[in-house]
Design a protein around this motif. Structure first.
Motif, PDB file in Angstrom:
ATOM      1  N   PRO A  53       0.755  -1.113   0.142  1.00 11.73           N
ATOM      2  CA  PRO A  53      -0.095  -0.148  -0.019  1.00 11.73           C
ATOM      3  C   PRO A  53       0.828   1.090   0.128  1.00 11.73           C
ATOM      4  O   PRO A  53       1.919   1.267   0.572  1.00 11.73           O
ATOM      5  CB  PRO A  53      -0.788  -0.145   1.225  1.00 11.73           C
ATOM      6  N   VAL A  55      -7.660   5.584   7.044  1.00 13.15           N
ATOM      7  CA  VAL A  55      -7.072   4.630   6.073  1.00 13.15           C
ATOM      8  C   VAL A  55      -5.732   5.226   5.648  1.00 13.15           C
ATOM      9  O   VAL A  55      -5.493   6.519   5.450  1.00 13.15           O
ATOM     10  CB  VAL A  55      -7.799   4.330   4.758  1.00 13.15           C
ATOM     11  N   GLN A  56      -4.719   4.559   5.995  1.00 11.42           N
ATOM     12  CA  GLN A  56      -3.258   5.281   5.660  1.00 11.42           C
ATOM     13  C   GLN A  56      -2.900   4.758   4.414  1.00 11.42           C
ATOM     14  O   GLN A  56      -2.149   5.686   3.882  1.00 11.42           O
ATOM     15  CB  GLN A  56      -2.240   4.813   6.919  1.00 11.42           C
ATOM     16  N   ASP A  79      -4.383   1.055  -2.155  1.00 13.39           N
ATOM     17  CA  ASP A  79      -3.657  -0.339  -3.109  1.00 13.39           C
ATOM     18  C   ASP A  79      -3.516  -0.067  -4.367  1.00 13.39           C
ATOM     19  O   ASP A  79      -2.906  -0.759  -5.089  1.00 13.39           O
ATOM     20  CB  ASP A  79      -4.577  -1.312  -3.022  1.00 13.39           C
ATOM     21  N   ARG A 130      -5.440  -8.503  -1.595  1.00 16.62           N
ATOM     22  CA  ARG A 130      -5.162  -7.123  -1.390  1.00 16.62           C
ATOM     23  C   ARG A 130      -6.114  -6.305  -0.761  1.00 16.62           C
ATOM     24  O   ARG A 130      -7.314  -6.418  -1.239  1.00 16.62           O
ATOM     25  CB  ARG A 130      -4.315  -6.287  -2.510  1.00 16.62           C
ATOM     26  N   PHE A 164      -7.446  -3.387   2.723  1.00 15.24           N
ATOM     27  CA  PHE A 164      -7.676  -2.738   3.968  1.00 15.24           C
ATOM     28  C   PHE A 164      -8.402  -3.812   4.894  1.00 15.24           C
ATOM     29  O   PHE A 164      -9.218  -4.179   4.478  1.00 15.24           O
ATOM     30  CB  PHE A 164      -8.408  -1.586   4.133  1.00 15.24           C
ATOM     31  N   GLN A 193     -10.910  -8.222   3.332  1.00 13.99           N
ATOM     32  CA  GLN A 193      -9.822  -7.312   2.832  1.00 13.99           C
ATOM     33  C   GLN A 193     -10.685  -6.201   1.736  1.00 13.99           C
ATOM     34  O   GLN A 193     -11.405  -6.862   1.030  1.00 13.99           O
ATOM     35  CB  GLN A 193      -8.781  -8.091   1.950  1.00 13.99           C
ATOM     36  N   ILE A 249      -8.660  -0.442  -1.540  1.00 15.17           N
ATOM     37  CA  ILE A 249      -8.556   1.296  -1.628  1.00 15.17           C
ATOM     38  C   ILE A 249      -8.328   1.387  -2.887  1.00 15.17           C
ATOM     39  O   ILE A 249      -6.950   1.546  -2.922  1.00 15.17           O
ATOM     40  CB  ILE A 249      -7.977   1.689  -0.216  1.00 15.17           C
TER      41      ILE A 249
END
Length: 326
Positions: A37, A63-64, A67, A94, A96, A102, A105
């Motif tokens: 990410p 959210v940091q 993807d 893949r 968050f 999962q 993003i």
């Protein structure tokens, strides 16, 4: 500062770019993704943006990492390209993590290319499939010009396109840019072939013509496209370790590069936008000075990428505008 080995945004280790195009549609999708990410920020200066999930990129949001980032044609229809990319990311495991799920993003942005002569009379939106295809083919090497989201791009008087460039700073940090040039304004000066970005050209990467010998600074720009038919969208990236606030600042600084390379920029009828992404691979050599250098490099590299996108555009049957090379 010098270009990276490929002079592409993927000179940043761990980044990949995929393109998908439909020549009948005269449109396409470009996807940037990474091995992990990406820390991401965004700056919007155009008056007519089309976006997905950009609110998540604010420094105060949970959210940091993202993807993938999607650049697409198709106006609002093109935002569905993110669905195809999300499906590819989900298949790859893949996203968050939320409990056992999962959630990929995938922020995205679009340009308007619905009136460029392509066949837009579809029953099912083609952009999810184009997004999935772009994601599945993402690689370090990719084509620029009339490819991906730049397939049907146009500018004031010349075909636009997909551009990319990179720069390696003396400290070893790399900065790259990826851009879809579909502007209301022009990348070239007046009626000449000289690029506005010429003062920042490196190693003859877009013709080596140098700056225009003269231009009329008082000449008012003409509207050659109908209002709402425009937008330039871009990604600048680096391997320097940035937080979301620093990425946002880098995106803001990069907008200067758009204004240097396209005249006029940031109009009420463009959705001009810049994402900024960080792989976080390298610590900042100097926390006080390096962010300043990153902003400068991002602006220079984006200006170069814009010129390269127009320079690399290729002629195709049914074009409504000539290519720079013509």
């Amino acid at each position: 500062m010098r270009p990276g080995p490929m002079n592409l945004i993927t000179d940043i280790h761990g980044l990949r770019v995929g393109n998908a195009r439909d020549d009948l549609l005269r449109s396409g999708v470009t996807v940037l993704t990474g091995d992990a990410p990406l820390i991401c920020g965004v700056n919007v200066m155009g008056g007519a943006p089309g976006t997905r999930e950009t609110d998540l990129l604010a420094p105060d949001k949970m959210v940091q990492g993202v993807d993938a980032l999607v650049l697409s044609g198709g106006s609002a229809f093109g935002l569905a390209a993110c669905d195809g990319v999300a499906a590819g990311l989900r298949a790859a495991g893949r996203g968050f993590p939320v409990g056992l799920v999962q959630v990929p993003i995938v922020p995205g942005a679009i340009v308007f290319d619905l009136l460029n002569g392509g066949d837009k009379d579809w029953d099912d939106n083609p952009y999810p499939a184009l997004g999935r295809s772009a994601f599945d083919t993402a690689a370090r090497r990719f084509a620029i010009g009339s490819e991906g989201a730049g397939t049907g791009a146009m500018t004031h008087r010349l075909k636009g396109g997909l551009g990319s460039a990179s720069a390696v700073l003396d400290c070893g940090i790399t900065v790259g840019a990826l851009v879809v040039v579909n502007a209301l304004g022009s990348a070239t000066v007046g009626d000449s072939r000289h690029f506005w970005a010429a003062p920042w050209e490196m190693q003859g990467e877009f013709g080596n013509l140098g700056p225009a010998p003269r231009h009329d600074p008082g000449r008012e720009p003409l509207l050659a496209k109908r209002l709402g038919e425009a937008t330039t969208i871009a990604i600048v990236a680096t391997d320097a370790a940035l937080d979301k606030a620093q990425a946002h600042r880098m995106a803001t600084a990069a907008q200067d590069g758009m204004a240097r390379a396209i005249v006029p920029s940031h109009t009420p009828y463009d959705g001009d936008l810049v994402f900024a992404a960080s792989t976080g691979a390298k610590p900042l050599p100097d926390p006080a000075v390096t962010p300043f250098l990153l902003g400068h490099a991002a602006a220079v590299t984006l200006a170069r990428a814009i010129a390269r996108g127009v320079y690399a555009a290729a002629p195709r049957p049914g074009d409504l505008q000539p290519c720079w090379r013509a």
